[in-house]
Structure formats: C-alpha cells, structure tokens
Design an enzyme around this catalytic site. Structure first.
Site, PDB file in Angstrom:
ATOM      1  N   HIS A 262       0.868  -1.183   0.000  1.00 40.04           N
ATOM      2  CA  HIS A 262       0.000   0.000   0.000  1.00 40.04           C
ATOM      3  C   HIS A 262       0.900   1.226   0.000  1.00 40.04           C
ATOM      4  O   HIS A 262       2.028   1.192   0.467  1.00 40.04           O
ATOM      5  CB  HIS A 262      -0.861  -0.047   1.270  1.00 40.04           C
ATOM      6  CG  HIS A 262      -1.924   0.993   1.368  1.00 40.04           C
ATOM      7  ND1 HIS A 262      -1.659   2.291   1.734  1.00 40.04           N
ATOM      8  CD2 HIS A 262      -3.269   0.920   1.186  1.00 40.04           C
ATOM      9  CE1 HIS A 262      -2.788   2.971   1.769  1.00 40.04           C
ATOM     10  NE2 HIS A 262      -3.782   2.165   1.434  1.00 40.04           N
TER      11      HIS A 262
ATOM     12  N   ASP B 221       3.095  -4.691   7.945  1.00 39.10           N
ATOM     13  CA  ASP B 221       1.835  -3.957   7.857  1.00 39.10           C
ATOM     14  C   ASP B 221       0.697  -4.970   7.954  1.00 39.10           C
ATOM     15  O   ASP B 221       0.461  -5.746   7.026  1.00 39.10           O
ATOM     16  CB  ASP B 221       1.800  -3.195   6.530  1.00 39.10           C
ATOM     17  CG  ASP B 221       0.451  -2.540   6.247  1.00 39.10           C
ATOM     18  OD1 ASP B 221      -0.487  -2.701   7.038  1.00 39.10           O
ATOM     19  OD2 ASP B 221       0.344  -1.869   5.196  1.00 39.10           O
TER      20      ASP B 221
ATOM     21  N   GLN C 109      -4.481  -5.403   6.659  1.00 46.84           N
ATOM     22  CA  GLN C 109      -5.420  -6.298   5.987  1.00 46.84           C
ATOM     23  C   GLN C 109      -5.469  -7.693   6.594  1.00 46.84           C
ATOM     24  O   GLN C 109      -6.395  -8.452   6.321  1.00 46.84           O
ATOM     25  CB  GLN C 109      -5.054  -6.405   4.501  1.00 46.84           C
ATOM     26  CG  GLN C 109      -5.231  -5.111   3.732  1.00 46.84           C
ATOM     27  CD  GLN C 109      -6.669  -4.630   3.694  1.00 46.84           C
ATOM     28  OE1 GLN C 109      -7.601  -5.425   3.664  1.00 46.84           O
ATOM     29  NE2 GLN C 109      -6.855  -3.318   3.706  1.00 46.84           N
TER      30      GLN C 109
ATOM     31  N   LYS D 137     -10.455  -1.567  10.464  1.00 42.79           N
ATOM     32  CA  LYS D 137     -10.520  -2.769   9.631  1.00 42.79           C
ATOM     33  C   LYS D 137     -11.050  -3.968  10.433  1.00 42.79           C
ATOM     34  O   LYS D 137     -11.330  -5.024   9.870  1.00 42.79           O
ATOM     35  CB  LYS D 137      -9.129  -3.146   9.106  1.00 42.79           C
ATOM     36  CG  LYS D 137      -8.339  -2.024   8.463  1.00 42.79           C
ATOM     37  CD  LYS D 137      -8.759  -1.727   7.060  1.00 42.79           C
ATOM     38  CE  LYS D 137      -7.756  -0.772   6.411  1.00 42.79           C
ATOM     39  NZ  LYS D 137      -8.152  -0.402   5.053  1.00 42.79           N
TER      40      LYS D 137
ATOM     41  N   CYS E  42      -4.779   2.524  -3.618  1.00 43.46           N
ATOM     42  CA  CYS E  42      -3.529   2.994  -2.983  1.00 43.46           C
ATOM     43  C   CYS E  42      -2.413   1.963  -3.156  1.00 43.46           C
ATOM     44  O   CYS E  42      -1.616   1.737  -2.243  1.00 43.46           O
ATOM     45  CB  CYS E  42      -3.747   3.316  -1.509  1.00 43.46           C
ATOM     46  SG  CYS E  42      -4.802   4.738  -1.241  1.00 43.46           S
TER      47      CYS E  42
END
Length: 404
Positions: free
Chosen positions: A121, A198, A201, A224, A362
C-alpha cells in the site's frame, strides 16, 4: 460454524437501503462495519465518563484512564505482545509506519539499504521514500509475479550486510495475497535487519502472534477490525522502541521539562504525545472482544468459503479477469471486465445498492505491473453471505450489459 444471520443483526447499517435497494457491503478491505456492541461502548464513554486520562485525580479521569489502559491490555493479549508497554496507540496504520520511519531516520545513514515489497500500500512505500531522501539510504523492492506472489529468490538476493530494514504487508489490500512473512522475517534477521509488518489487511482475518513471528514491528488499524476510525496500534519490541526517539513532542510524553532541557517518559508514553483518541482506544478493545467471541478460526473458515464461492461465480462471466491468484489469499477479489473502466461498473453497482471499491486501491505499482488503471475490488467479511454474492453477480451482469 457461524450463525451468520444472528451476526448480521449485530450490525445496524446492514439493515439500511442504498438507492432504494438493500445494502450489500463488499468494501470491507477499506473499512469494516461496526457492531452494536462496539457502538454501545462509544456511546457509554461519551455519556458517562468522558474525561482526559493519566492527568486527573477526579473520578471520571480515573475511570477513563482505567478503561483506556484495560483496552491496551486487551490488545497486548490479542497479539501476544510480551509487555503492555510494547503496544503504542496511534491514529492508524499510516501513523504507525510514519512513526517508525521517523525514528529510524536518526539511526540509518547513506549506504544503508531498506527493502519493501512490490505488493505494498502507498502507506508502506511513500514514508520510506521520504526516509531515503532524508538519510541517503537506498530503497530496494521485492518483485512480484503474475499471480500476485512475491518472488522469494529475488528477495534472498537483495539481502546483504547493508540491509537494515525490511517492510512488507502481511496481506495485500489490492489482491488479497497472504505473504510468507515467517520466511521474510527469518531471512531478514539472519542478515541482521529489522522487520516491520503492515497488518492492516491481515488483522480482520487472522490472529497474528507477534512473539511467535519474532517480528520487530507490527502495525494495524481498528477500523478494519470492526472498530472505529482514527485509532490503531504499533507493536514494537521493547529494545527497538527504546532505541527510537519520540515522534512528536508535547504533553504526556515527558518526564521533566525546563527551558534548558526536556527528558522523555518511558514506554509507551514516549510515543503518545497529547490527548489521544481515548474513546477510540477503548472501542478498539471492545472490537477485539467482539471478534474473539466469534473466533478467528471460524471467521477464516467461513470467509474462505465466501472467497471460493465468489471466485467461482465471477469466473463464469465472459471477459472477466481476476488479478491476484496466489495460492494463499484472503477474501478479496480484484477484477476487470474486458475494456470497461472499473469506475463505470462501480457506479452502476452503487445504483443497485452494492458497495465495492474501484481504482488503484492505494497500490499503484501493482496496477502498473499489470498495465491497468485499476480494478473493481469485492472484499468480504464474516457478516457477508453467499446470497449477497448471488445478488452481486446478477447486478454485475446488468452493469456489463449496460456498458457493452
């Protein structure tokens, strides 16, 4: 097994209509919906004990402080951090990454190398480009293949004695690919490099164990994971957090202040300047409670069913191409239909009450790799159903007919 119809009753927004049609919400990779149990916690905070924390001796401040720190403990337990002070509250994943990048700016120099992946991202690309401009360090990229998987042999070749940091997402937001972060972390550590993952997700679908992963930094956002926007987490190993300088100056992050010199507070307060998103932090903990009550194994099993069903149904549509066909992926399907622009399809689907994401998500380098302007992305959560997928397929076929 999940009782999906019972779960759906927890989400008030799923009862609304959009353009006169029942809402079908397939934009979960951008933001998940919020259950009533978490909404109630937010309302309770502002109705009964809204006050600033850590600074007051009065009852409301004490109550707010206790709830905020109890939520930090919930986050620690959920991710299996060794210490609660290794959990830093942030405004979200982007804030967390920038905090780490800012800190390492004082530790790295020209000639040092950092590695990101082709699946990132923008939030895990741009801060490191800015970082390289400040430090003179060199940014290198792990390439991807047509399936949307990282080429690990190329990653191995990139690692050397100059590699200081490796940054990779756990799951690609654009393609749904689950990256082999255990391998990536092990190889990076063998080369003497630190690793930031990261997890924006991954956290809605998996339950990462930061100690088992032996990851140095792990970041995510509450919105999220059925929580509110504007709050997230940075997990960092204590030894690394102690090495990094504060990201911002202000109240709460100090030990002593004079006009001659300021000394900083210990962890976690060193990185939590100013009045935080108190209600957001408390609601973050409540959201984790909610999802753990359902069970992440149950969530993963059900969402994999939705992914398989949705993929099979979409593949029946002539001219439709799915991007991201990794062997290991989560409930995200990115696709295009012939030469029809994804925005046009997304607009028509919205008229039928169906929310999908269109564009480059993104993740523009991924789109450049496939030589496309963007995709239509349908992303599922545990409160979605196969019946919603059926309705989505019908609406998609109508949109294609209208645009062909």
């Amino acid at each position: 097994m999940l009782d999906v119809q019972k779960i759906r009753k927890d989400f008030p927004i799923l009862n609304r209509t959009v353009n006169g049609k029942p809402l079908i919400y397939f934009d979960n990779a951008a933001t998940s919906q919020t259950p009533q149990q978490v909404i109630d916690v937010i309302v309770d905070y502002y109705s009964n004990y809204n006050a600033n924390i850590h600074r007051g001796v009065h009852s409301l401040s004490q109550e707010a402080t206790d709830a905020y720190e109890q939520a930090r403990n919930k986050i620690q337990k959920h991710f299996n951090a060794k210490q609660s002070h290794e959990i830093i509250y942030t405004a979200g994943t982007t804030h967390s990454i920038n905090l780490v990048a800012n800190g390492f700016s004082s530790l790295l120099k020209k000639g040092d190398e950092i590695i990101v992946s082709a699946l990132e991202h923008h939030s895990n690309i741009v801060p490191w480009q800015m970082f390289c401009e400040r430090t003179g360090a060199t940014l290198k990229v792990i390439p991807m293949n047509e399936n949307g998987e990282l080429i690990l042999s190329d990653y191995d070749a990139l690692l050397n004695e100059n590699t200081k940091l490796v940054f990779v997402n756990h799951i690609s937001n654009a393609l749904g690919t689950i990256n082999p972060i255990e391998y990536i972390i092990e190889k990076a550590h063998a080369a003497g490099a630190a690793v930031l993952v990261d997890g924006a997700q991954s956290c809605p679908h998996l339950k990462p164990d930061v100690q088992a992963l032996d990851v140095d930094f792990y970041v995510c956002s509450a919105h999220k994971i059925c929580g509110p926007t504007g709050v997230g987490m940075l997990y960092g190993k204590e030894e690394w957090l102690n090495k990094l300088p504060p990201y911002q100056g202000g109240g709460e992050m100090i030990a002593e202040v004079s006009f001659e010199k300021t000394t900083y507070a210990g962890l976690p307060h060193k990185f939590e300047a100013g009045t935080p998103n108190i209600c957001g932090g408390i609601a973050f903990g409540a959201a984790l409670d909610y999802m753990n009550a359902i069970g992440f194994e149950n969530i993963a099993e059900y969402e994999n069913e939705l992914l398989a069903y949705g993929t099979a149904e979409l593949q029946k549509i002539e001219g439709l191409k799915i991007y991201g066909t990794a062997k290991e992926k989560t409930s995200v399907i990115s696709f295009n239909v012939g030469t029809i622009h994804p925005y046009d399809i997304g607009t028509i689907l919205d008229k039928m009450g169906i929310a999908v994401r269109t564009g480059h998500h993104c993740a523009q380098p991924i789109m450049d790799f496939y030589k496309i302007p963007g995709t239509i992305r349908a992303s599922f959560m545990f409160y979605n159903t196969k019946e919603e997928i059926d309705a989505f397929i019908v609406a998609l076929k109508k949109a294609i007919m209208m645009l062909s």
